[in-house]
Design a protein around this motif. Structure first.
Motif, mmCIF file in Angstrom:
data_model
loop_
_atom_site.group_PDB
_atom_site.id
_atom_site.type_symbol
_atom_site.label_atom_id
_atom_site.label_comp_id
_atom_site.label_asym_id
_atom_site.label_seq_id
_atom_site.Cartn_x
_atom_site.Cartn_y
_atom_site.Cartn_z
ATOM 1 N N GLY A 153 48.972 53.142 27.654
ATOM 2 C CA GLY A 153 48.857 51.792 27.088
ATOM 3 C C GLY A 153 48.119 51.805 25.769
ATOM 4 N N LYS A 179 48.077 48.395 20.427
ATOM 5 C CA LYS A 179 48.843 48.181 19.201
ATOM 6 C C LYS A 179 48.272 46.992 18.465
ATOM 7 C CE LYS A 179 53.322 49.896 20.665
ATOM 8 N NZ LYS A 179 54.707 49.536 20.931
ATOM 9 N N GLY A 235 42.599 51.381 25.670
ATOM 10 C CA GLY A 235 43.569 50.712 26.529
ATOM 11 C C GLY A 235 43.490 51.217 27.964
ATOM 12 N N GLY A 236 44.316 50.616 28.803
ATOM 13 C CA GLY A 236 44.365 51.087 30.190
ATOM 14 C C GLY A 236 43.481 50.266 31.103
ATOM 15 N N PRO A 237 43.649 50.474 32.370
ATOM 16 C CA PRO A 237 42.936 49.641 33.344
ATOM 17 C C PRO A 237 41.456 49.993 33.479
ATOM 18 C CG PRO A 237 44.247 51.311 34.452
ATOM 19 C CD PRO A 237 44.540 51.447 32.991
ATOM 20 N N ASN A 238 40.720 49.025 33.975
ATOM 21 C CA ASN A 238 39.310 49.223 34.264
ATOM 22 C C ASN A 238 39.220 49.682 35.722
ATOM 23 O OD1 ASN A 238 36.610 48.940 34.839
ATOM 24 N ND2 ASN A 238 36.385 47.094 33.598
ATOM 25 N N TRP A 239 39.099 50.964 35.901
ATOM 26 C CA TRP A 239 39.194 51.530 37.251
ATOM 27 C C TRP A 239 38.123 51.035 38.224
ATOM 28 C CZ3 TRP A 239 43.498 53.331 38.971
ATOM 29 C CH2 TRP A 239 44.430 53.845 38.058
ATOM 30 N N VAL A 249 36.818 48.176 38.475
ATOM 31 C CA VAL A 249 37.223 46.841 38.951
ATOM 32 C C VAL A 249 38.342 46.982 39.987
ATOM 33 C CG1 VAL A 249 38.265 44.646 38.258
ATOM 34 C CG2 VAL A 249 36.527 45.695 36.820
ATOM 35 N N LEU A 250 39.326 47.839 39.674
ATOM 36 C CA LEU A 250 40.451 48.019 40.602
ATOM 37 C C LEU A 250 39.981 48.612 41.938
ATOM 38 C CD1 LEU A 250 43.289 49.333 38.260
ATOM 39 C CD2 LEU A 250 42.913 47.023 39.114
ATOM 40 N N PHE A 258 38.286 45.912 44.007
ATOM 41 C CA PHE A 258 39.229 45.039 44.732
ATOM 42 C C PHE A 258 39.820 45.777 45.941
ATOM 43 C CE2 PHE A 258 39.501 42.303 40.919
ATOM 44 C CZ PHE A 258 39.372 41.076 41.555
ATOM 45 N N LEU A 294 48.508 45.311 35.102
ATOM 46 C CA LEU A 294 47.265 46.087 35.204
ATOM 47 C C LEU A 294 47.350 47.439 34.494
ATOM 48 C CD1 LEU A 294 46.442 45.322 38.939
ATOM 49 C CD2 LEU A 294 45.219 44.455 36.950
ATOM 50 N N GLY A 342 50.169 48.385 32.335
ATOM 51 C CA GLY A 342 51.096 48.403 31.204
ATOM 52 C C GLY A 342 50.395 48.152 29.871
ATOM 53 N N PRO A 343 51.168 47.829 28.837
ATOM 54 C CA PRO A 343 50.584 47.587 27.519
ATOM 55 C C PRO A 343 49.478 46.521 27.571
ATOM 56 C CG PRO A 343 52.977 47.609 27.387
ATOM 57 C CD PRO A 343 52.626 47.666 28.838
ATOM 58 N N THR A 344 48.432 46.762 26.806
ATOM 59 C CA THR A 344 47.282 45.844 26.863
ATOM 60 C C THR A 344 47.505 44.591 26.029
ATOM 61 O OG1 THR A 344 46.321 47.178 25.127
ATOM 62 C CG2 THR A 344 45.565 47.602 27.374
ATOM 63 N N ILE A 345 48.491 44.623 25.152
ATOM 64 C CA ILE A 345 48.781 43.456 24.316
ATOM 65 C C ILE A 345 49.859 42.610 25.012
ATOM 66 C CG2 ILE A 345 49.561 42.699 22.025
ATOM 67 C CD1 ILE A 345 47.098 44.346 21.704
ATOM 68 N N TRP A 398 45.625 42.144 31.383
ATOM 69 C CA TRP A 398 44.602 42.623 32.308
ATOM 70 C C TRP A 398 43.951 41.454 33.058
ATOM 71 C CZ3 TRP A 398 42.585 46.279 35.147
ATOM 72 C CH2 TRP A 398 41.265 46.189 35.579
ATOM 73 N N LEU A 426 44.686 39.567 41.447
ATOM 74 C CA LEU A 426 43.955 40.348 42.457
ATOM 75 C C LEU A 426 42.940 39.472 43.190
ATOM 76 C CD1 LEU A 426 43.278 43.778 40.675
ATOM 77 C CD2 LEU A 426 44.740 43.349 42.645
#
Lengths: 163, 458
Positions: free
Chosen positions: A41, A44, A125-129, A131-132, A135, B53, B55-58, B143, B150
């Motif tokens: 991710g 951009k 970018g990418g998920p906040n682990w 937090v995941l 949950f 969660l 995929g692309p952040t934008i 996100w 969630l």
């Protein structure tokens, strides 16, 4: 706007050279941690322009942008294409790494050239682990506790049913 | 509540029973319904959650954002008008509730406080989510959208594990509150035949049978006179041994003037939704940035949390104040209490609510609809540059928006007239006048807001 040429270039700011430390505001970024590292991710930055979408009053490096002597990564150019509104153009420059990026917009018509550069703090970018995982733990915990303490409720009128 | 016999008859009139149609009736009674819709929805939901969660952040590039906020959210009020609360029958959260309940559920009775204050809790959650959407950028951030889902998932798991049936959907889901209001404008109504129910000794429609559960929404079809809590899941149709259920078409909004027991909380939600529609419109106007700058100067802060909260507190209650004032005037005319007038005429606002909500989201659906295709291409790893996301031009969308608002105003005016006529037969026009003026004013405000340029979601 016939014959106008607009170029949008993004370059990763990798720090100021020693001799230029304190030049403009770019020196302020020297101490900041670079969160470099390509990942999923990749963020951009969307760049676009319209007849009134850009502040053309700012001159190149007008005290806010980085200096020429600063260090940058390779340039990434945004290819502009017609947007959904008449006269609007938009493009994307992929900022593949997190950290400080310089976005430079250059605008040229006969006898006039203007440009503006600004810093953008691109977050990783990418998920906040955490937090995941939080949950996941809570939900699994609820289900596990419910399963362990389950007993047939006499008050419920609902029959067992196939979902 | 004074309800004329004619009105009662109209509310329970069998009309053309669609369940008599071999295809429709057979399909609803079959084991495939509503599962054939439910499980693909669950699959889509899991995919959307994953894209939001991971995929692309934008938002601009995220297929999950496009599917959720450009496609599903604009379609949902239209679905409520067409087929009532059917969405709730196939909602992935509802399915999750059922699955958790089946395997580990304690099936405890609904707490009294939830039964008593459930709609008010929904009202509060709806207001909170609208506020949170702006402050934390729910729509603009895949996100944050994913995290909100969630959070709902966790609440559903807890509710399914603890309480019976669909407690969450009936008493806690903010969308359930919205659908409860909007489905009363719906064009489908499931009801029972009183003469058949009178012979019934075993209410399996409520209790459940061996293979079919009782009504998950705590409704007893025998006395159900509103579609507010009917999901059209078909369970009662399947379980009824007397073939008592009917599924009939009706005019949009017809139920609003034949509700036997209007609820203050539902009327309150109706005017809150109107405030939210105003707020959403204003914050998406291109002039919103100018308003924000003005507020920043006024409040001496650039903190968006502060400036938006002030805007929120000013705009959201406006329709509440207006309806309170209108009810006060009507009270002087018809002698009923302020609360009774507020409750009755609040239902008349729902038709305009639905129209305003659909009109607002129509902009996103039609001006950004192709972003679903564009982001799907990007998700598949293909280039998607230079494609306009618009399905229709802005002037065409505006015309549709004006048309919807006019329809909403007509629907609300007629509903208010019918409410006034049935409750105040001697003072029909006097009681109607204040509410009618309010409906026209709200309609004009909507049209003015839709005439101004709006910004995109994607």
């Amino acid at each position: 706007m016939d014959n106008a040429k607009v170029t949008v270039v993004a370059r990763k700011y990798t720090g100021a050279k020693k001799e230029t430390a304190g030049h403009g505001s770019s020196g302020a970024y020297m101490g900041k941690e670079d969160h470099a590292g390509p990942g999923k991710g990749a963020p951009k930055e969307a760049a676009g322009h319209g007849s009134s979408g850009m502040d053309m009053g700012k001159e190149d490096n007008a005290g806010h942008g980085p200096g020429e002597a600063d260090q940058y990564g390779p340039p990434v150019t945004a290819a502009l294409a017609a947007g959904h509104e008449i006269g609007e153009y938009a493009g994307e420059a992929e900022t593949a790494e997190a950290g400080q990026w310089v976005i430079k917009v250059m605008f040229a018509v006969p006898q006039q050239e203007r440009s503006v550069a600004f810093m953008v703090d691109v977050k990783k970018g990418g998920p906040n682990w955490p937090v995941l995982w939080g949950f996941l733990v809570v939900n699994v915990g609820i289900i596990a506790i419910a399963a362990m303490t389950r007993k047939k409720s006499v008050s419920s009128l609902v029959q067992e049913e196939a979902v | 509540m004074k309800i004329s016999q004619k009105q009662q008859a109209a509310a329970s009139a069998p009309g053309c029973n669609l369940l008599k149609n071999r295809f429709i009736g057979g399909f609803i009674k079959s084991k495939w319904y509503p599962g054939i819709f439910k499980w693909p929805t669950v699959f889509s939901f899991v995919l959307i959650m994953y894209i939001l969660l991971f995929g692309p952040t934008i938002a601009h590039n995220n297929l999950g954002t496009a599917l959720t906020w450009v496609l599903w959210w604009p379609l949902i009020p239209i679905i409520f008008v067409l087929v009532g609360r059917f969405w709730c029958a196939i909602c992935p959260f509802g399915t999750l509730n059922d699955v958790v309940q089946k395997f580990v559920g304690h099936k405890r009775p609904v707490p009294i406080f939830l039964r008593k204050y459930g709609i008010w809790i929904i009202d509060a959650i709806f207001i909170l989510i609208t506020w949170g959407d702006h402050v934390f950028g729910m729509v603009e951030s895949p996100w944050v959208s994913g995290v909100v889902m969630l959070m709902i998932t966790t609440a559903v798991v807890a509710s399914g594990a603890l309480w019976e049936r669909r407690t969450f959907c009936r008493y806690l889901c903010f969308l359930g509150g919205l659908s409860g209001n909007y489905s009363q404008t719906g064009m489908l109504a499931l009801r029972s035949k009183p003469e058949k129910c009178a012979q019934c000794k075993d209410p399996v429609c409520y209790k459940g049978a061996k293979t079919v559960p009782g009504c998950r929404m705590f409704e007893y079809p025998r006395v159900m006179d509103s579609s507010a809590n009917c999901n059209l899941c078909g369970d009662c149709v399947k379980s009824c041994p007397h073939d008592s259920l009917t599924l009939t078409g009706r005019l949009p909004s017809q139920e609003l003037w034949s509700v036997h027991k209007p609820k203050l909380a539902a009327a309150f939600l109706a005017v809150v939704i109107m405030g939210i529609v105003f707020l959403q419109n204003i914050t998406m106007l291109e002039m919103w940035q100018g308003i924000l700058s003005w507020l920043e100067n006024l409040l001496h802060t650039k903190n968006y949390f502060v400036t938006f909260t002030v805007t929120f507190l000013v705009i959201l209650p406006i329709p509440i104040y207006l309806l309170t004032f209108v009810s006060f005037v009507a009270k002087k005319i018809n002698g009923d209490t302020l609360a009774q007038n507020f409750t009755r005429f609040g239902y008349a606002i729902i038709a305009l609510d639905v129209a305003g909500h659909i009109a607002h989201n129509l902009f996103h659906l039609l001006a950004e609809g192709k972003s679903v295709y564009i982001t799907a291409l990007m998700f598949a790893g293909r280039e998607a540059h230079g494609i306009s996301p618009a399905l229709l031009s802005s002037p065409t969308i505006q015309l549709l928006q004006y048309g919807l608002i006019i329809l909403g105003v007509i629907g609300s005016l007629y509903t208010a007239y019918r409410i006034s006529r049935s409750n105040y037969p001697d003072k029909t026009w006097g009681s109607l006048a204040p509410c009618a003026i309010l409906i026209v004013v709200l309609g004009v405000i909507n049209i003015v807001l839709f005439s101004l340029p709006m910004s995109m979601r994607m």
